[in-house]
Enzyme design. Structure first.
Site, PDB file in Angstrom:
ATOM      1  CG  ASP A  51      -1.842  -1.195   1.250  1.00  0.00           C
ATOM      2  OD1 ASP A  51      -1.802  -1.802   2.215  1.00  0.00           O
ATOM      3  OD2 ASP A  51      -2.712  -1.292   0.114  1.00  0.00           O
ATOM      4  CG  ASP A 191      -7.327  -3.265  -0.257  1.00  0.00           C
ATOM      5  OD1 ASP A 191      -6.397  -2.825  -0.807  1.00  0.00           O
ATOM      6  OD2 ASP A 191      -7.360  -3.751   0.766  1.00  0.00           O
TER       7      ASP A 191
END
Ligand code: DX5
Length: 246
Positions: A51, A191
Protein backbone atom coordinates in the site's frame (compact mmCIF):
# COMPACT_ATOMS: atom_id res chain seq x y z
CA UNK A 1 6.33 -2.80 -26.71
CA UNK A 2 5.14 -5.90 -24.78
CA UNK A 3 1.47 -6.96 -25.14
CA UNK A 4 0.45 -6.22 -21.53
CA UNK A 5 -2.86 -8.07 -21.40
CA UNK A 6 -1.60 -11.33 -22.92
CA UNK A 7 1.16 -11.58 -20.28
CA UNK A 8 -1.60 -12.61 -17.92
CA UNK A 9 -2.03 -16.05 -19.38
CA UNK A 10 1.60 -16.96 -18.62
CA UNK A 11 1.62 -15.61 -15.03
CA UNK A 12 2.01 -18.22 -12.31
CA UNK A 13 -1.08 -16.85 -10.54
CA UNK A 14 -3.28 -17.40 -13.55
CA UNK A 15 -4.00 -21.08 -13.87
CA UNK A 16 -5.34 -22.76 -10.71
CA UNK A 17 -9.09 -22.11 -10.21
CA UNK A 18 -10.44 -20.63 -6.97
CA UNK A 19 -10.06 -17.49 -4.90
CA UNK A 20 -6.78 -15.69 -4.10
CA UNK A 21 -5.91 -14.45 -0.63
CA UNK A 22 -3.54 -11.45 -0.72
CA UNK A 23 -1.75 -9.90 2.24
CA UNK A 24 -1.69 -6.17 2.88
CA UNK A 25 1.47 -5.51 4.92
CA UNK A 26 0.11 -2.29 6.43
CA UNK A 27 -0.30 -3.93 9.92
CA UNK A 28 3.16 -5.58 9.75
CA UNK A 29 5.98 -4.79 12.22
CA UNK A 30 8.16 -2.81 9.79
CA UNK A 31 11.21 -3.21 12.06
CA UNK A 32 11.09 -6.95 11.20
CA UNK A 33 9.79 -6.66 7.61
CA UNK A 34 11.91 -9.52 6.18
CA UNK A 35 10.65 -11.97 8.80
CA UNK A 36 7.07 -10.71 8.36
CA UNK A 37 6.96 -11.32 4.59
CA UNK A 38 8.60 -14.74 5.02
CA UNK A 39 5.90 -15.60 7.60
CA UNK A 40 3.18 -14.55 5.12
CA UNK A 41 4.65 -16.93 2.53
CA UNK A 42 4.67 -19.73 5.13
CA UNK A 43 1.04 -18.90 5.98
CA UNK A 44 0.03 -19.63 2.37
CA UNK A 45 -1.00 -16.22 0.99
CA UNK A 46 -1.00 -16.05 -2.84
CA UNK A 47 0.76 -12.71 -3.17
CA UNK A 48 1.59 -9.51 -1.27
CA UNK A 49 0.09 -6.06 -1.87
CA UNK A 50 2.17 -2.99 -0.99
CA UNK A 51 0.00 0.00 0.00
CA UNK A 52 2.04 2.94 -1.31
CA UNK A 53 0.57 6.16 0.18
CA UNK A 54 1.84 9.76 -0.16
CA UNK A 55 -0.24 11.70 2.45
CA UNK A 56 -1.75 13.61 -0.51
CA UNK A 57 -4.02 11.26 -2.48
CA UNK A 58 -4.92 9.63 0.86
CA UNK A 59 -4.50 10.99 4.45
CA UNK A 60 -1.65 8.64 5.34
CA UNK A 61 2.05 8.16 4.47
CA UNK A 62 3.54 4.64 4.19
CA UNK A 63 6.42 3.25 2.12
CA UNK A 64 7.89 3.31 -1.38
CA UNK A 65 10.07 1.29 -3.79
CA UNK A 66 13.12 1.15 -1.48
CA UNK A 67 11.19 -0.62 1.28
CA UNK A 68 9.63 -2.99 -1.29
CA UNK A 69 13.09 -3.79 -2.70
CA UNK A 70 14.39 -4.49 0.82
CA UNK A 71 11.64 -7.05 1.36
CA UNK A 72 12.06 -8.59 -2.13
CA UNK A 73 14.95 -10.85 -1.16
CA UNK A 74 13.05 -12.38 1.80
CA UNK A 75 10.28 -14.12 -0.17
CA UNK A 76 9.51 -15.57 -3.60
CA UNK A 77 5.86 -14.47 -3.41
CA UNK A 78 4.63 -12.22 -6.24
CA UNK A 79 4.31 -8.53 -5.31
CA UNK A 80 1.84 -5.90 -6.44
CA UNK A 81 1.92 -2.21 -5.58
CA UNK A 82 -1.31 -0.22 -5.05
CA UNK A 83 -0.38 3.38 -5.80
CA UNK A 84 -2.50 5.63 -3.57
CA UNK A 85 -0.51 8.67 -4.66
CA UNK A 86 -1.23 11.92 -6.48
CA UNK A 87 1.49 11.38 -9.13
CA UNK A 88 1.59 7.63 -9.94
CA UNK A 89 3.66 7.95 -13.13
CA UNK A 90 6.87 8.75 -11.21
CA UNK A 91 6.57 5.57 -9.08
CA UNK A 92 5.53 3.03 -11.73
CA UNK A 93 9.03 2.23 -13.07
CA UNK A 94 10.70 2.21 -9.62
CA UNK A 95 8.04 -0.19 -8.23
CA UNK A 96 8.60 -2.63 -11.10
CA UNK A 97 12.36 -2.37 -10.60
CA UNK A 98 11.84 -3.01 -6.86
CA UNK A 99 10.27 -6.37 -7.72
CA UNK A 100 6.53 -5.76 -8.27
CA UNK A 101 4.99 -7.87 -11.06
CA UNK A 102 1.85 -5.73 -11.04
CA UNK A 103 1.31 -2.03 -10.43
CA UNK A 104 -2.22 -0.83 -9.66
CA UNK A 105 -3.09 2.75 -10.65
CA UNK A 106 -6.11 4.53 -9.18
CA UNK A 107 -8.54 5.85 -11.80
CA UNK A 108 -8.88 9.06 -9.71
CA UNK A 109 -5.14 9.73 -9.43
CA UNK A 110 -4.12 10.61 -13.00
CA UNK A 111 -5.29 12.91 -15.80
CA UNK A 112 -4.51 10.23 -18.41
CA UNK A 113 -5.34 6.78 -17.03
CA UNK A 114 -4.82 5.06 -20.40
CA UNK A 115 -1.29 6.50 -20.73
CA UNK A 116 -0.40 5.62 -17.10
CA UNK A 117 -1.51 1.99 -17.58
CA UNK A 118 0.46 1.77 -20.84
CA UNK A 119 3.44 3.11 -18.88
CA UNK A 120 3.20 0.08 -16.54
CA UNK A 121 3.51 -2.27 -19.53
CA UNK A 122 6.37 -0.21 -20.98
CA UNK A 123 8.12 -0.61 -17.61
CA UNK A 124 7.82 -4.41 -17.90
CA UNK A 125 4.99 -4.88 -15.39
CA UNK A 126 1.37 -5.98 -15.50
CA UNK A 127 -1.20 -3.24 -14.90
CA UNK A 128 -4.17 -3.10 -12.57
CA UNK A 129 -6.73 -0.32 -12.13
CA UNK A 130 -8.41 0.67 -8.85
CA UNK A 131 -11.60 2.56 -7.98
CA UNK A 132 -12.41 4.37 -4.74
CA UNK A 133 -15.93 3.71 -3.37
CA UNK A 134 -17.51 6.74 -5.09
CA UNK A 135 -16.03 6.00 -8.54
CA UNK A 136 -18.36 4.20 -10.99
CA UNK A 137 -17.36 1.13 -13.03
CA UNK A 138 -17.81 3.20 -16.20
CA UNK A 139 -14.60 5.02 -15.30
CA UNK A 140 -12.53 1.92 -16.16
CA UNK A 141 -14.43 0.09 -18.94
CA UNK A 142 -12.34 1.76 -21.67
CA UNK A 143 -9.04 0.52 -20.24
CA UNK A 144 -9.90 -3.12 -19.52
CA UNK A 145 -7.78 -4.21 -22.50
CA UNK A 146 -4.71 -2.89 -20.65
CA UNK A 147 -5.15 -4.60 -17.27
CA UNK A 148 -5.22 -8.07 -15.73
CA UNK A 149 -6.83 -6.90 -12.49
CA UNK A 150 -9.54 -4.49 -11.39
CA UNK A 151 -9.64 -3.39 -7.73
CA UNK A 152 -12.90 -2.26 -6.14
CA UNK A 153 -12.06 -0.61 -2.81
CA UNK A 154 -14.46 -1.72 -0.07
CA UNK A 155 -13.29 1.07 2.27
CA UNK A 156 -12.14 4.62 1.61
CA UNK A 157 -8.38 4.13 1.17
CA UNK A 158 -5.81 5.28 3.69
CA UNK A 159 -6.04 3.02 6.74
CA UNK A 160 -6.42 -0.59 7.80
CA UNK A 161 -9.02 -1.77 10.32
CA UNK A 162 -11.99 0.05 8.75
CA UNK A 163 -15.53 -1.35 8.36
CA UNK A 164 -16.39 -3.17 5.11
CA UNK A 165 -18.75 -1.23 2.78
CA UNK A 166 -21.45 -3.79 1.75
CA UNK A 167 -22.89 -0.99 -0.42
CA UNK A 168 -20.09 -1.82 -2.90
CA UNK A 169 -21.63 -5.23 -3.77
CA UNK A 170 -23.93 -3.95 -6.56
CA UNK A 171 -20.84 -2.27 -8.06
CA UNK A 172 -18.95 -5.58 -7.84
CA UNK A 173 -21.72 -7.27 -9.84
CA UNK A 174 -21.50 -4.55 -12.50
CA UNK A 175 -17.71 -4.91 -12.61
CA UNK A 176 -17.96 -8.72 -12.88
CA UNK A 177 -20.30 -8.38 -15.87
CA UNK A 178 -17.99 -5.84 -17.56
CA UNK A 179 -14.98 -8.13 -17.04
CA UNK A 180 -16.78 -11.20 -18.39
CA UNK A 181 -17.93 -9.22 -21.44
CA UNK A 182 -14.25 -8.83 -22.44
CA UNK A 183 -13.91 -12.61 -22.89
CA UNK A 184 -10.61 -12.45 -21.03
CA UNK A 185 -9.86 -13.64 -17.51
CA UNK A 186 -9.32 -10.48 -15.46
CA UNK A 187 -9.04 -10.67 -11.66
CA UNK A 188 -11.67 -8.77 -9.62
CA UNK A 189 -10.01 -7.71 -6.37
CA UNK A 190 -11.54 -6.24 -3.20
CA UNK A 191 -9.68 -4.49 -0.43
CA UNK A 192 -10.80 -3.19 2.97
CA UNK A 193 -12.65 -4.85 5.85
CA UNK A 194 -12.28 -8.35 4.40
CA UNK A 195 -13.02 -10.80 7.22
CA UNK A 196 -14.86 -14.10 7.85
CA UNK A 197 -18.17 -12.21 8.25
CA UNK A 198 -17.79 -10.16 5.04
CA UNK A 199 -15.95 -12.35 2.51
CA UNK A 200 -18.80 -14.70 1.54
CA UNK A 201 -21.13 -11.95 0.26
CA UNK A 202 -18.47 -10.08 -1.70
CA UNK A 203 -17.28 -13.37 -3.24
CA UNK A 204 -20.88 -14.04 -4.22
CA UNK A 205 -21.04 -10.56 -5.78
CA UNK A 206 -18.18 -11.45 -8.11
CA UNK A 207 -14.83 -10.85 -6.40
CA UNK A 208 -12.12 -13.53 -6.67
CA UNK A 209 -9.11 -11.80 -5.09
CA UNK A 210 -9.29 -10.71 -1.44
CA UNK A 211 -6.77 -8.33 0.14
CA UNK A 212 -6.63 -8.52 3.91
CA UNK A 213 -4.55 -6.87 6.62
CA UNK A 214 -6.13 -6.89 10.09
CA UNK A 215 -7.78 -10.33 9.76
CA UNK A 216 -4.46 -11.89 8.75
CA UNK A 217 -2.24 -10.20 11.33
CA UNK A 218 -4.67 -10.28 14.28
CA UNK A 219 -6.12 -13.82 14.08
CA UNK A 220 -5.45 -15.35 17.54
CA UNK A 221 -4.96 -18.75 15.84
CA UNK A 222 -2.27 -17.35 13.53
CA UNK A 223 -2.05 -16.24 9.88
CA UNK A 224 -2.13 -19.77 8.43
CA UNK A 225 -5.52 -20.36 10.08
CA UNK A 226 -6.76 -16.97 8.83
CA UNK A 227 -5.73 -17.71 5.22
CA UNK A 228 -7.36 -21.13 5.17
CA UNK A 229 -10.59 -19.89 6.79
CA UNK A 230 -10.87 -16.96 4.33
CA UNK A 231 -10.08 -19.21 1.34
CA UNK A 232 -12.75 -21.77 2.38
CA UNK A 233 -15.38 -19.06 2.93
CA UNK A 234 -14.55 -17.32 -0.37
CA UNK A 235 -14.88 -20.64 -2.20
CA UNK A 236 -18.33 -21.04 -0.67
CA UNK A 237 -19.25 -17.54 -1.84
CA UNK A 238 -17.94 -17.97 -5.35
CA UNK A 239 -19.57 -21.38 -5.81
CA UNK A 240 -18.00 -23.49 -8.61
CA UNK A 241 -14.91 -21.70 -9.89
CA UNK A 242 -15.25 -23.61 -13.19
CA UNK A 243 -18.38 -21.46 -13.75
CA UNK A 244 -16.20 -18.38 -13.60
CA UNK A 245 -13.57 -19.71 -15.95
CA UNK A 246 -15.79 -20.03 -19.05
C1 DX5 B 1 -6.35 0.68 2.87
C2 DX5 B 1 -5.47 -0.37 2.26
C3 DX5 B 1 -5.87 -1.78 2.62
C4 DX5 B 1 -5.83 -2.07 4.09
C5 DX5 B 1 -6.63 -3.32 4.37
O1 DX5 B 1 -6.27 1.84 2.16
O2 DX5 B 1 -5.47 -0.23 0.85
O3 DX5 B 1 -5.04 -2.70 1.93
O4 DX5 B 1 -4.53 -2.21 4.52
O5 DX5 B 1 -6.66 -3.51 5.73
P1 DX5 B 1 -7.90 -4.23 6.47
O6 DX5 B 1 -7.92 -5.65 5.95
O7 DX5 B 1 -7.48 -4.15 7.90
O8 DX5 B 1 -9.13 -3.48 6.15
Amino acid sequence: MPEPAQQRTSSPEATAPGPRIVASVLPADLSRLGEEVAALEAAGVDWIQWDVMDACFVPNLTFGPDVIAAARRHTSLPFEAQLMVANPDVLIGPCVEAGCERVIVHAESTHNLHRSLMHVAESGGRAGVAMNPATPVEAVVNVLDLVDLVLVMTVNPGFGGQAYLATMEPKLRLARSALEATGRRIWLEVDGGIAPDTIVSCAGAGADVFVTGSTLFHDPRGPRHAVQELRDLATQGIGDPAFRMR
